[in-house]
Design a protein around this motif. Structure first.
Motif, PDB file in Angstrom:
ATOM      1  N   GLY A  49       0.814  -1.215   0.000  1.00  0.00           N
ATOM      2  CA  GLY A  49       0.000   0.000   0.000  1.00  0.00           C
ATOM      3  C   GLY A  49       0.848   1.265   0.000  1.00  0.00           C
ATOM      4  N   LEU A  50       0.583   2.131  -0.979  1.00  0.00           N
ATOM      5  CA  LEU A  50       1.264   3.423  -1.041  1.00  0.00           C
ATOM      6  C   LEU A  50       0.426   4.452  -0.280  1.00  0.00           C
ATOM      7  CD1 LEU A  50       2.221   3.451  -4.832  1.00  0.00           C
ATOM      8  CD2 LEU A  50       3.716   2.908  -2.906  1.00  0.00           C
ATOM      9  N   PRO A  51       1.022   5.170   0.644  1.00  0.00           N
ATOM     10  CA  PRO A  51       0.250   6.168   1.393  1.00  0.00           C
ATOM     11  C   PRO A  51      -0.160   7.322   0.490  1.00  0.00           C
ATOM     12  CG  PRO A  51       2.576   6.368   1.921  1.00  0.00           C
ATOM     13  CD  PRO A  51       2.446   5.147   1.048  1.00  0.00           C
ATOM     14  N   LEU A  56       4.245   9.808  -7.780  1.00  0.00           N
ATOM     15  CA  LEU A  56       4.351   8.697  -8.726  1.00  0.00           C
ATOM     16  C   LEU A  56       4.547   9.229 -10.137  1.00  0.00           C
ATOM     17  CD1 LEU A  56       1.379   6.516  -7.395  1.00  0.00           C
ATOM     18  CD2 LEU A  56       3.821   6.164  -6.933  1.00  0.00           C
ATOM     19  N   GLU A  57       5.132   8.355 -10.972  1.00  0.00           N
ATOM     20  CA  GLU A  57       5.278   8.653 -12.399  1.00  0.00           C
ATOM     21  C   GLU A  57       4.215   7.862 -13.165  1.00  0.00           C
ATOM     22  OE1 GLU A  57       8.411   7.991 -16.095  1.00  0.00           O
ATOM     23  OE2 GLU A  57       9.064   7.665 -14.014  1.00  0.00           O
ATOM     24  N   LEU A  58       3.343   8.552 -13.901  1.00  0.00           N
ATOM     25  CA  LEU A  58       2.281   7.883 -14.655  1.00  0.00           C
ATOM     26  C   LEU A  58       2.857   7.339 -15.951  1.00  0.00           C
ATOM     27  CD1 LEU A  58      -0.720   7.172 -15.028  1.00  0.00           C
ATOM     28  CD2 LEU A  58      -1.008   9.441 -16.105  1.00  0.00           C
ATOM     29  N   ILE A  59       2.670   6.005 -16.134  1.00  0.00           N
ATOM     30  CA  ILE A  59       3.194   5.362 -17.349  1.00  0.00           C
ATOM     31  C   ILE A  59       2.093   5.259 -18.404  1.00  0.00           C
ATOM     32  CG2 ILE A  59       4.231   3.267 -18.295  1.00  0.00           C
ATOM     33  CD1 ILE A  59       5.533   2.812 -15.550  1.00  0.00           C
ATOM     34  N   THR A  60       0.938   4.675 -18.025  1.00  0.00           N
ATOM     35  CA  THR A  60      -0.177   4.534 -18.964  1.00  0.00           C
ATOM     36  C   THR A  60      -1.468   4.372 -18.180  1.00  0.00           C
ATOM     37  OG1 THR A  60      -1.050   3.295 -20.849  1.00  0.00           O
ATOM     38  CG2 THR A  60       0.024   2.027 -19.120  1.00  0.00           C
ATOM     39  N   THR A  61      -2.578   4.559 -18.865  1.00  0.00           N
ATOM     40  CA  THR A  61      -3.900   4.439 -18.235  1.00  0.00           C
ATOM     41  C   THR A  61      -4.803   3.569 -19.109  1.00  0.00           C
ATOM     42  OG1 THR A  61      -3.726   6.610 -17.198  1.00  0.00           O
ATOM     43  CG2 THR A  61      -5.929   5.684 -17.423  1.00  0.00           C
ATOM     44  N   VAL A  70       1.787   2.872 -12.867  1.00  0.00           N
ATOM     45  CA  VAL A  70       2.635   3.933 -12.317  1.00  0.00           C
ATOM     46  C   VAL A  70       3.981   3.357 -11.911  1.00  0.00           C
ATOM     47  CG1 VAL A  70       0.670   5.308 -11.504  1.00  0.00           C
ATOM     48  CG2 VAL A  70       1.689   3.585 -10.003  1.00  0.00           C
ATOM     49  N   LYS A  71       4.881   4.285 -11.598  1.00  0.00           N
ATOM     50  CA  LYS A  71       6.229   3.913 -11.168  1.00  0.00           C
ATOM     51  C   LYS A  71       6.611   4.786  -9.988  1.00  0.00           C
ATOM     52  CE  LYS A  71      10.986   3.495 -12.881  1.00  0.00           C
ATOM     53  NZ  LYS A  71      11.873   3.713 -14.065  1.00  0.00           N
ATOM     54  N   THR A  72       7.070   4.153  -8.908  1.00  0.00           N
ATOM     55  CA  THR A  72       7.468   4.908  -7.719  1.00  0.00           C
ATOM     56  C   THR A  72       8.863   5.492  -7.906  1.00  0.00           C
ATOM     57  OG1 THR A  72       8.453   2.980  -6.628  1.00  0.00           O
ATOM     58  CG2 THR A  72       6.093   3.364  -6.290  1.00  0.00           C
ATOM     59  N   THR A  73       9.252   6.363  -6.998  1.00  0.00           N
ATOM     60  CA  THR A  73      10.583   6.980  -7.069  1.00  0.00           C
ATOM     61  C   THR A  73      11.686   5.944  -6.836  1.00  0.00           C
ATOM     62  OG1 THR A  73      10.373   7.560  -4.725  1.00  0.00           O
ATOM     63  CG2 THR A  73       9.752   9.246  -6.335  1.00  0.00           C
ATOM     64  N   SER A  74      11.311   4.822  -6.168  1.00  0.00           N
ATOM     65  CA  SER A  74      12.312   3.764  -5.946  1.00  0.00           C
ATOM     66  C   SER A  74      12.411   2.791  -7.115  1.00  0.00           C
ATOM     67  CB  SER A  74      11.961   2.983  -4.668  1.00  0.00           C
ATOM     68  OG  SER A  74      10.684   2.355  -4.801  1.00  0.00           O
ATOM     69  N   TYR A  84      -7.566   7.137  -7.634  1.00  0.00           N
ATOM     70  CA  TYR A  84      -6.691   7.533  -6.535  1.00  0.00           C
ATOM     71  C   TYR A  84      -5.630   8.552  -6.974  1.00  0.00           C
ATOM     72  CZ  TYR A  84      -8.528   3.875  -3.509  1.00  0.00           C
ATOM     73  OH  TYR A  84      -9.351   3.093  -2.735  1.00  0.00           O
ATOM     74  N   LEU A  85      -5.494   8.738  -8.279  1.00  0.00           N
ATOM     75  CA  LEU A  85      -4.464   9.643  -8.795  1.00  0.00           C
ATOM     76  C   LEU A  85      -5.050  11.037  -9.003  1.00  0.00           C
ATOM     77  CD1 LEU A  85      -2.771   7.338 -11.478  1.00  0.00           C
ATOM     78  CD2 LEU A  85      -2.017   7.805  -9.133  1.00  0.00           C
ATOM     79  N   VAL A  86      -4.344  12.032  -8.525  1.00  0.00           N
ATOM     80  CA  VAL A  86      -4.732  13.440  -8.726  1.00  0.00           C
ATOM     81  C   VAL A  86      -3.511  14.202  -9.229  1.00  0.00           C
ATOM     82  CG1 VAL A  86      -6.588  13.477  -7.011  1.00  0.00           C
ATOM     83  CG2 VAL A  86      -4.241  13.917  -6.281  1.00  0.00           C
ATOM     84  N   GLU A  87      -3.790  15.296  -9.925  1.00  0.00           N
ATOM     85  CA  GLU A  87      -2.678  16.076 -10.493  1.00  0.00           C
ATOM     86  C   GLU A  87      -1.968  16.921  -9.438  1.00  0.00           C
ATOM     87  OE1 GLU A  87      -4.167  18.366 -13.698  1.00  0.00           O
ATOM     88  OE2 GLU A  87      -4.592  16.630 -14.977  1.00  0.00           O
TER      89      GLU A  87
END
Length: 223
Positions: A49-51, A56-61, A70-74, A84-87
């Motif tokens: 679970g991501l808090p 995040l980096e959006l890859i595709t929808t 998505v892709k995390t910074t790690s 759950y994604l907002v700009e």
């Protein structure tokens, strides 16, 4: 009837006391969203679970399933529900940023107040220094005026002295000229006396020589 009324009053009092002494609580806005291998809830979870507020980096929808990859910074990649994604960052993140900015602004305000206080003190010191300099300037101006008056008198005395010296030199020159003229006149007079004496002697000699010849000769008694 009285028992029912009393029971009702007790119930109301208990309810009010509960409301008075109850503690306030809030529902946390922190949500944990799991990451899955695929775009659906049936796929395996790759992150528990991501808090909320995670960057995040959006890859595709996938519009049909309502999931986004998505892709995390790690570097972890996975799928989660798109809603759950907002700009913009969530309220918690923005609140932290606002609190950080507020803290910085408070520190800056405190520094500005100290600077203003120091500036006010410096202004008072500067005004005192300026006032002292003005007094010194006034004293120097008065002293300069006095020196100018003394200098003017000294210059006048020097000018008068120079004129007197020039007059004295002119008088000395005239005296020297008069002395020279007097000596020349005395010499000329002596020469004149000498010439007059010599002329008188010459006339005397000439008379002595000429007069006897002009006198008639006496005849000799024996002739």
């Amino acid at each position: 009837m009285k028992k029912l009324t009393l029971l009702g009053l007790v119930t109301v009092l208990l309810t009010l006391s509960g409301q008075l002494f109850a503690e306030t609580r809030y529902i946390s806005d922190k949500v944990y969203v799991p990451l899955r291998v695929g775009d659906g809830s049936k796929y395996r979870i790759v992150h528990r679970g991501l808090p909320s507020g995670t960057k995040l980096e959006l890859i595709t929808t996938n519009e049909s399933t309502g999931y986004s990859k998505v892709k995390t910074t790690s570097g972890t990649e996975g799928w989660l529900p798109s809603h759950y994604l907002v700009e913009a960052p969530v309220a918690r993140t923005r609140l932290k940023e606002a609190e950080a900015k507020l803290s910085k602004l408070s520190e800056a305000n405190k520094a500005l107040r100290e600077q203003l206080k120091n500036t006010t003190q410096s202004s008072e010191q500067t005004a005192s220094i300026v006032e002292q300099l003005e007094r010194e300037n006034t004293a120097l101006s008065e002293e300069l005026d006095a020196i100018k008056r003394i200098s003017a008198n000294a210059i006048k005395l020097d000018s008068d002295n120079r004129r007197l010296l020039e007059s004295n030199q002119m008088l000395s020159s005239e005296v020297d000229v008069l002395k020279t003229d007097n000596a020349r006149l005395r010499e000329n007079k002596e020469n004149e006396f000498f010439l007059n004496g010599a002329f008188a002697v010459l006339i005397g000699v000439m008379i002595a020589l000429i007069v006897p010849r002009m006198m008639p000769k006496r005849r000799s008694e024996w002739g």
